[in-house]
Design a protein around this motif. Structure first.
Motif, PDB file in Angstrom:
ATOM      1  N   PHE A 603      30.510  41.214  38.457  1.00 45.61           N
ATOM      2  CA  PHE A 603      31.878  41.135  38.946  1.00 45.61           C
ATOM      3  C   PHE A 603      32.286  39.681  39.206  1.00 45.61           C
ATOM      4  CE2 PHE A 603      31.393  45.629  40.949  1.00 45.61           C
ATOM      5  CZ  PHE A 603      31.441  46.185  39.690  1.00 45.61           C
ATOM      6  N   ALA A 604      31.336  38.879  39.722  1.00 43.24           N
ATOM      7  CA  ALA A 604      31.634  37.470  39.958  1.00 43.24           C
ATOM      8  C   ALA A 604      31.898  36.747  38.648  1.00 43.24           C
ATOM      9  CB  ALA A 604      30.485  36.812  40.714  1.00 43.24           C
ATOM     10  N   ASP A 605      31.193  37.166  37.598  1.00 46.09           N
ATOM     11  CA  ASP A 605      31.322  36.520  36.285  1.00 46.09           C
ATOM     12  C   ASP A 605      32.607  36.932  35.579  1.00 46.09           C
ATOM     13  OD1 ASP A 605      30.472  35.043  33.971  1.00 46.09           O
ATOM     14  OD2 ASP A 605      29.830  36.927  33.070  1.00 46.09           O
ATOM     15  N   LYS A 606      32.920  38.222  35.601  1.00 49.96           N
ATOM     16  CA  LYS A 606      34.033  38.744  34.795  1.00 49.96           C
ATOM     17  C   LYS A 606      35.335  38.888  35.570  1.00 49.96           C
ATOM     18  CE  LYS A 606      31.217  41.099  31.333  1.00 49.96           C
ATOM     19  NZ  LYS A 606      31.649  40.209  30.242  1.00 49.96           N
ATOM     20  N   GLY A 607      35.274  38.873  36.902  1.00 52.89           N
ATOM     21  CA  GLY A 607      36.498  39.080  37.658  1.00 52.89           C
ATOM     22  C   GLY A 607      36.968  40.524  37.565  1.00 52.89           C
ATOM     23  N   ASP A 608      38.244  40.747  37.851  1.00 52.21           N
ATOM     24  CA  ASP A 608      38.800  42.103  37.850  1.00 52.21           C
ATOM     25  C   ASP A 608      39.291  42.469  36.451  1.00 52.21           C
ATOM     26  OD1 ASP A 608      39.853  44.554  38.387  1.00 52.21           O
ATOM     27  OD2 ASP A 608      41.486  43.839  39.663  1.00 52.21           O
ATOM     28  N   LEU A 609      38.442  43.170  35.702  1.00 46.86           N
ATOM     29  CA  LEU A 609      38.833  43.606  34.351  1.00 46.86           C
ATOM     30  C   LEU A 609      39.923  44.669  34.397  1.00 46.86           C
ATOM     31  CD1 LEU A 609      35.377  43.814  32.528  1.00 46.86           C
ATOM     32  CD2 LEU A 609      37.080  41.996  32.409  1.00 46.86           C
ATOM     33  N   PHE A 610      40.181  45.229  35.583  1.00 48.38           N
ATOM     34  CA  PHE A 610      41.231  46.243  35.731  1.00 48.38           C
ATOM     35  C   PHE A 610      42.512  45.654  36.315  1.00 48.38           C
ATOM     36  CE2 PHE A 610      40.498  51.048  35.583  1.00 48.38           C
ATOM     37  CZ  PHE A 610      39.836  50.961  34.370  1.00 48.38           C
ATOM     38  N   ALA A 611      42.609  44.339  36.351  1.00 47.04           N
ATOM     39  CA  ALA A 611      43.820  43.723  36.893  1.00 47.04           C
ATOM     40  C   ALA A 611      45.056  44.160  36.115  1.00 47.04           C
ATOM     41  CB  ALA A 611      43.696  42.204  36.878  1.00 47.04           C
ATOM     42  N   GLY A 612      44.894  44.368  34.798  1.00 49.56           N
ATOM     43  CA  GLY A 612      46.035  44.792  33.981  1.00 49.56           C
ATOM     44  C   GLY A 612      46.589  46.146  34.378  1.00 49.56           C
ATOM     45  N   VAL A 613      45.760  47.015  34.961  1.00 46.93           N
ATOM     46  CA  VAL A 613      46.247  48.317  35.427  1.00 46.93           C
ATOM     47  C   VAL A 613      47.279  48.124  36.524  1.00 46.93           C
ATOM     48  CG1 VAL A 613      45.556  50.495  36.512  1.00 46.93           C
ATOM     49  CG2 VAL A 613      44.075  49.437  34.790  1.00 46.93           C
ATOM     50  N   LEU A 614      47.104  47.078  37.330  1.00 44.12           N
ATOM     51  CA  LEU A 614      48.031  46.800  38.424  1.00 44.12           C
ATOM     52  C   LEU A 614      49.204  45.924  37.986  1.00 44.12           C
ATOM     53  CD1 LEU A 614      45.417  45.894  41.199  1.00 44.12           C
ATOM     54  CD2 LEU A 614      46.381  48.142  40.680  1.00 44.12           C
ATOM     55  N   GLU A 615      48.970  45.058  37.008  1.00 41.73           N
ATOM     56  CA  GLU A 615      49.941  43.993  36.715  1.00 41.73           C
ATOM     57  C   GLU A 615      50.715  44.189  35.424  1.00 41.73           C
ATOM     58  OE1 GLU A 615      47.404  40.619  36.620  1.00 41.73           O
ATOM     59  OE2 GLU A 615      46.871  40.725  38.766  1.00 41.73           O
ATOM     60  N   ARG A 616      50.308  45.129  34.567  1.00 39.53           N
ATOM     61  CA  ARG A 616      50.958  45.257  33.261  1.00 39.53           C
ATOM     62  C   ARG A 616      51.409  46.696  33.003  1.00 39.53           C
ATOM     63  NH1 ARG A 616      47.387  42.354  28.777  1.00 39.53           N
ATOM     64  NH2 ARG A 616      49.330  42.723  27.621  1.00 39.53           N
ATOM     65  N   PRO A 617      52.352  47.191  33.801  1.00 35.61           N
ATOM     66  CA  PRO A 617      52.834  48.569  33.590  1.00 35.61           C
ATOM     67  C   PRO A 617      53.544  48.705  32.250  1.00 35.61           C
ATOM     68  CG  PRO A 617      54.249  47.423  35.144  1.00 35.61           C
ATOM     69  CD  PRO A 617      53.078  46.524  34.896  1.00 35.61           C
ATOM     70  N   GLN A 618      53.519  49.911  31.671  1.00 28.46           N
ATOM     71  CA  GLN A 618      54.072  50.154  30.339  1.00 28.46           C
ATOM     72  C   GLN A 618      55.002  51.365  30.370  1.00 28.46           C
ATOM     73  OE1 GLN A 618      50.421  49.247  27.404  1.00 28.46           O
ATOM     74  NE2 GLN A 618      49.837  50.538  29.114  1.00 28.46           N
ATOM     75  N   ARG A 619      55.909  51.380  29.411  1.00 28.72           N
ATOM     76  CA  ARG A 619      56.771  52.549  29.215  1.00 28.72           C
ATOM     77  C   ARG A 619      56.253  53.354  28.024  1.00 28.72           C
ATOM     78  NH1 ARG A 619      61.409  52.572  32.404  1.00 28.72           N
ATOM     79  NH2 ARG A 619      62.101  54.355  31.191  1.00 28.72           N
ATOM     80  N   LEU A 620      56.644  54.635  27.983  1.00 30.49           N
ATOM     81  CA  LEU A 620      56.067  55.556  27.006  1.00 30.49           C
ATOM     82  C   LEU A 620      56.993  55.910  25.848  1.00 30.49           C
ATOM     83  CD1 LEU A 620      54.266  58.128  29.379  1.00 30.49           C
ATOM     84  CD2 LEU A 620      53.277  56.170  28.178  1.00 30.49           C
TER      85      LEU A 620
END
Length: 638
Positions: A603-620
């Motif tokens: 986790f220290a090496d890669k950081g939050d790989l799920f940050a995009g779930v919080l920061e990059r919302p999408q439309r369908l």
């Protein structure tokens, strides 16, 4: 077949790791080498990246002892004494000698053994992302041992016994390797070395004048690199015979320079001759002094196989400062301005591994910055294990009045209960650790936040095994990825910490749960149509086909919860629900590779790989149009 691989290196520790998932090996005192077998030929690569097969011609027979045409092996080239113990000084004459006549004589007088401990590639298959336990099984199947090639034995759960045996036989130490570790070309906590003899490589930065009857030089001036700077650590003046003194002096003379190579000039420096820091030697020593100097060093030999710039002071990896010390049974801490009391810290939560409530609290304290953003504003359904994972547990949604009054709680209407439920939230470190102290090992939030409870902010694609190997889960996830690429959506994969995988599709919180569930169902139908032999979809367990992946989209619903990313799971081995890069989703991946002992470094090496779930919302909307096109293509093919 890879043309070059940087070897995986072990992290120094002062004691063996705990747990059933560790394999222990002898630490051979020789030269690390990767063997690239290509039909009838073998190429040996030292740690420095240089070829070294000319020094060890007896190893040319290796291709005939491998059940395969192409392979990459990892191991240690060593010379054994009359008791079968590897000694570095015995291999020293072999390391730098490439003269054919001398080498031929040394093959007879000082034969080497290649102790192989890993298999990285075999006949078209790159095995570096396969668990070590599986790589070793294959290694033992394909290697036919001989006088010059042996498989280094590995013993599970035998750390203390191996260490004691190593002391009795005068070995350098032991290596501990996590059974589920992948092969990483870097220093990793997945491999641990525990040394009995203090010994490491040092860079030669100069030499002193000889005294008395000694010829050539008195001592070698030693250093280690700290970043780009060479730090002086002391001088070594013992361990040489007359032949070695002459040989070393011959190697050092062309490197003489007027400039001191050390960041801080050694004191006293009278009578010192400086050399360019291009030679590396092996030295054993009693210990380091408080001023970071070597105590009682003894020269063992030159290391032509090591790049000088890679030589650093070896120290046991310092674990992050723990919130709770080993000797604390109860404790009070100030966290986020709150006073929290923690009790029963010695209580064992994972009986097989011995992990305690203290270990669980320390883990969540260390990763709070990662997990809290994924819990923030989400109602939690608590699952409490007051006496650990093998005792009774219970669910709790309605928060009792006994909970701390500062905890954030909200009354949320429940259609199922026909009344309000008082949910708790964990939007900061204090709230998280308060709940862990209650026995909440994992944490299960809603798929929507308090600001938009009726609208999830991700679509959950849940892939569960129906009596199938995890390789099929991987295949299913990759098929989902291809579909998402086709319809222009980003998905984020993670292990569940159990035996399945999740893929999150971040959403703008404007769709209902029913719309999100319908979208997931469309994805499920499409992948099922593409690979009907891979999936089963019926909700009823009795109707599902076995040896299939169950694509569960019905879990998407208001008030339903899912194990959050980064949570510890209440299963043997203490696995952790771990976000992944898509490049890691390949056969050989297994959820047990990620656990309480090793994920902090990841986790220290890669950081939050799920940050995009919080920061990059999408439309369908656009994705739905493309889905419709894919369904039409399938219908046309029929």
């Amino acid at each position: 077949m890879p043309s070059a691989i940087e070897p995986m290196m072990a992290t120094l520790s002062d004691k063996p790791p705990r747990g059933d998932d560790w394999l222990f090996e002898v630490k051979w005192d020789g030269v690390r080498a990767l063997a690239f077998v290509d039909h009838e030929e073998v190429r040996l690569q030292a740690r420095s990246g240089l070829r070294c097969e000319r020094q060890y011609p007896e190893l040319a027979v290796i291709p005939h002892q491998i059940a395969g045409s192409q392979a990459v092996l990892d191991g240690e080239i060593a010379v054994l004494d009359d008791k079968g113990v590897s000694r570095f000084h015995l291999i020293q004459p072999r390391i730098a000698n490439s003269d054919p006549n001398s080498v031929a004589h040394l093959v007879r007088s000082t034969p080497v053994v290649y102790f192989v401990f890993d298999l990285l590639y075999l006949d078209g298959y790159d095995l570096r992302n396969v668990a070590l336990s599986e790589r070793r099984k294959l290694l033992e199947e394909v290697v036919a041992p001989s006088e010059v090639l042996r498989v280094s034995e590995a013993f599970p759960r035998a750390g203390e016994e191996m260490l004691e045996a190593a002391r009795e036989h005068g070995l350098e130490g032991v290596l501990a390797k996590h059974a589920n570790s992948c092969y990483e070309s870097r220093r990793s906590r997945e491999w641990i070395k525990v040394k009995i003899v203090n010994e490491q490589e040092f860079v030669i930065g100069g030499f002193t004048e000889p005294q008395g009857d000694r010829q050539y030089f008195g001592a070698l001036v030693l250093g280690v690199f700290d970043g780009t700077k060479l730090r002086w650590v002391g001088n070594v003046g013992t361990g040489f015979d007359q032949k070695m003194l002459a040989s070393l002096f011959q190697r050092l003379t062309p490197l003489v320079t007027k400039a001191c190579p050390f960041e801080e000039r050694p004191k006293p420096d009278r009578g010192m001759t400086w050399v360019r820091p291009e030679l590396v030697c092996q030295v054993k020593y009693a210990h380091w002094t408080e001023d970071k100097r070597l105590r009682a060093p003894v020269f063992l030999g030159l290391r032509n196989d090591v790049n000088p710039r890679q030589v650093k002071k070896e120290e046991p990896a310092a674990p992050p400062a723990a919130l709770f010390a080993e000797n604390e049974k109860e404790a009070t801490r100030q966290i986020d301005g709150r006073t929290l009391k923690f009790t029963n810290l010695n209580k064992v939560f994972y009986p097989d591994e011995g992990y305690t409530k203290r270990d669980v609290l320390n883990f969540y304290n260390d990763i709070a910055d990662l997990i809290v953003p994924h819990l923030k504003d989400r109602p939690l359904s608590l699952k409490r294990y007051p006496n650990g994972i093998k005792e009774e547990f219970f669910f709790q949604k309605n928060v009792p009045g006994a909970f701390a009054p500062w905890l954030r709680t909200e009354l949320i209407q429940s259609e199922h209960n026909h009344g309000p439920i008082k949910y708790v939230f964990a939007g900061d470190r204090a709230s998280l650790l308060y709940l862990v102290n209650l026995g909440c090992i994992d944490h299960n939030p809603w798929m929507s936040r308090s600001q938009s409870l009726d609208n999830p902010d991700f679509v959950l694609l849940d892939l569960d095994p129906q009596e199938c190997p995890f390789e099929m889960i991987v295949d299913a996830a990759l098929l989902v990825k291809r579909v998402l690429d086709q319809i222009g959506l980003e998905g984020y994969p993670k292990t569940t910490g159990g035996d399945g995988m999740h893929v999150y599709i971040p959403l703008e919180p404007v769709y209902t749960y029913e719309e999100a569930r319908t979208f997931a169902e469309l994805i499920a139908r499409l992948v099922f149509d593409k690979k009907p032999d891979l999936f089963t979809t019926p909700r009823s367990v009795s109707k599902r086909k076995t040896n299939r992946v169950y694509f569960d989209y019905l879990q998407i619903g208001k008030s339903k919860t899912i194990a959050a990313p980064y949570v510890l799971r209440a299963y043997p081995g203490a696995p952790v629900a771990t976000p992944l890069e898509w490049a890691e989703v390949r056969r050989g991946l297994h959820p047990s590779q990620f656990n309480i002992t090793n994920v902090r470094e990841r986790f220290a090496d890669k950081g939050d790989l799920f940050a995009g779930v919080l920061e990059r919302p999408q439309r369908l909307e656009a994705a739905l149009e493309k889905l419709d096109g894919l369904f039409r293509e399938l219908a046309h093919k029929r």
